[in-house]
Design a protein around this motif. Structure first.
Motif, mmCIF file in Angstrom:
data_model
loop_
_atom_site.group_PDB
_atom_site.id
_atom_site.type_symbol
_atom_site.label_atom_id
_atom_site.label_comp_id
_atom_site.label_asym_id
_atom_site.label_seq_id
_atom_site.Cartn_x
_atom_site.Cartn_y
_atom_site.Cartn_z
ATOM 1 N N ARG A 153 0.844 -1.323 0.070
ATOM 2 C CA ARG A 153 0.029 0.025 0.030
ATOM 3 C C ARG A 153 0.753 1.168 0.096
ATOM 4 N NH1 ARG A 153 -5.441 -0.188 2.426
ATOM 5 N NH2 ARG A 153 -6.138 -2.499 2.032
ATOM 6 N N GLY A 154 0.479 2.172 -0.719
ATOM 7 C CA GLY A 154 1.299 3.584 -0.926
ATOM 8 C C GLY A 154 0.197 4.554 -0.877
ATOM 9 N N ARG B 285 9.250 9.600 -0.881
ATOM 10 C CA ARG B 285 10.125 10.078 -0.033
ATOM 11 C C ARG B 285 9.261 11.009 1.017
ATOM 12 N NH1 ARG B 285 11.530 15.281 -0.550
ATOM 13 N NH2 ARG B 285 10.859 15.479 -2.623
ATOM 14 N N VAL B 286 8.380 11.744 0.232
ATOM 15 C CA VAL B 286 7.437 12.684 0.827
ATOM 16 C C VAL B 286 6.637 11.886 2.290
ATOM 17 C CG1 VAL B 286 5.428 14.350 0.763
ATOM 18 C CG2 VAL B 286 7.228 14.324 -0.854
ATOM 19 N N ASP B 287 6.229 10.753 1.693
ATOM 20 C CA ASP B 287 5.700 10.008 2.609
ATOM 21 C C ASP B 287 6.588 9.578 3.983
ATOM 22 O OD1 ASP B 287 3.205 9.657 1.235
ATOM 23 O OD2 ASP B 287 3.623 7.919 0.450
ATOM 24 N N ASP B 288 7.597 9.169 3.843
ATOM 25 C CA ASP B 288 8.773 8.961 4.776
ATOM 26 C C ASP B 288 9.168 10.211 5.619
ATOM 27 O OD1 ASP B 288 8.918 6.394 4.078
ATOM 28 O OD2 ASP B 288 10.924 6.463 2.736
ATOM 29 N N GLN B 289 9.105 11.540 4.932
ATOM 30 C CA GLN B 289 9.336 12.515 5.725
ATOM 31 C C GLN B 289 8.006 13.024 6.684
ATOM 32 O OE1 GLN B 289 9.994 15.936 3.217
ATOM 33 N NE2 GLN B 289 9.946 17.533 5.121
ATOM 34 N N MET B 290 6.860 12.682 6.085
ATOM 35 C CA MET B 290 5.630 13.160 6.838
ATOM 36 C C MET B 290 5.513 12.105 7.813
ATOM 37 S SD MET B 290 2.965 13.854 3.779
ATOM 38 C CE MET B 290 1.753 14.179 4.878
#
Length: 138
Positions: free
Chosen positions: A3-4, A11-16
């Motif tokens: 799921r993504g 990269r933005v998901d990891d930062q958030m």
């Protein structure tokens, strides 16, 4: 199937995810769940520190006419006299207390009750043992 997010890049998901880790995982993760405005302020310079036990006589939940020690002792007596023994006489109360593995002092006190009297409640037994029950407020 992985799921993504369909709105952001990985990269933005990891930062958030790292930005909210303190809220999700608690204070051990470097952040705090408590907002600063919710934390209690320390006492002022001219005010005493808060204590857990104030000095002086504490107000207890004891009923009028009984001390907290009396309440505790009556409660202790009641733990070894079950409702199956009431109403009952001295012999029934002593037998019930022994079945409930009452300490020797409670059994001895019950053995000192007058023979032939029947007791409806633990409070009646307590009074017959020479103690005071609470007084009723009108």
């Amino acid at each position: 199937m992985e799921r993504g997010s369909s709105k952001h890049s990985p990269r933005v998901d990891d930062q958030m995810s790292s930005e909210v880790s303190g809220l999700v995982q608690g204070p051990g993760a470097g952040g705090s769940r408590v907002d600063e405005f919710r934390q209690p302020e320390p006492a002022g310079e001219d005010q005493p520190e808060a204590t857990t036990a104030p000095a002086g006589e504490l107000r207890t939940g004891s009923p009028q006419g009984m001390s907290s020690e009396d309440v505790e002792a009556r409660s202790r007596l009641g733990r070894f006299i079950t409702m199956t023994a009431l109403p009952g006489d001295r012999d029934a109360l002593v037998a019930n207390a022994r079945e409930n593995e009452a300490p020797a002092d409670i059994v001895a006190a019950l053995e000192g009750l007058p023979e032939g009297a029947r007791y409806q409640t633990v409070s009646e037994v307590w009074a017959a043992l020479g103690h005071r029950n609470e007084t009723t407020r009108w």
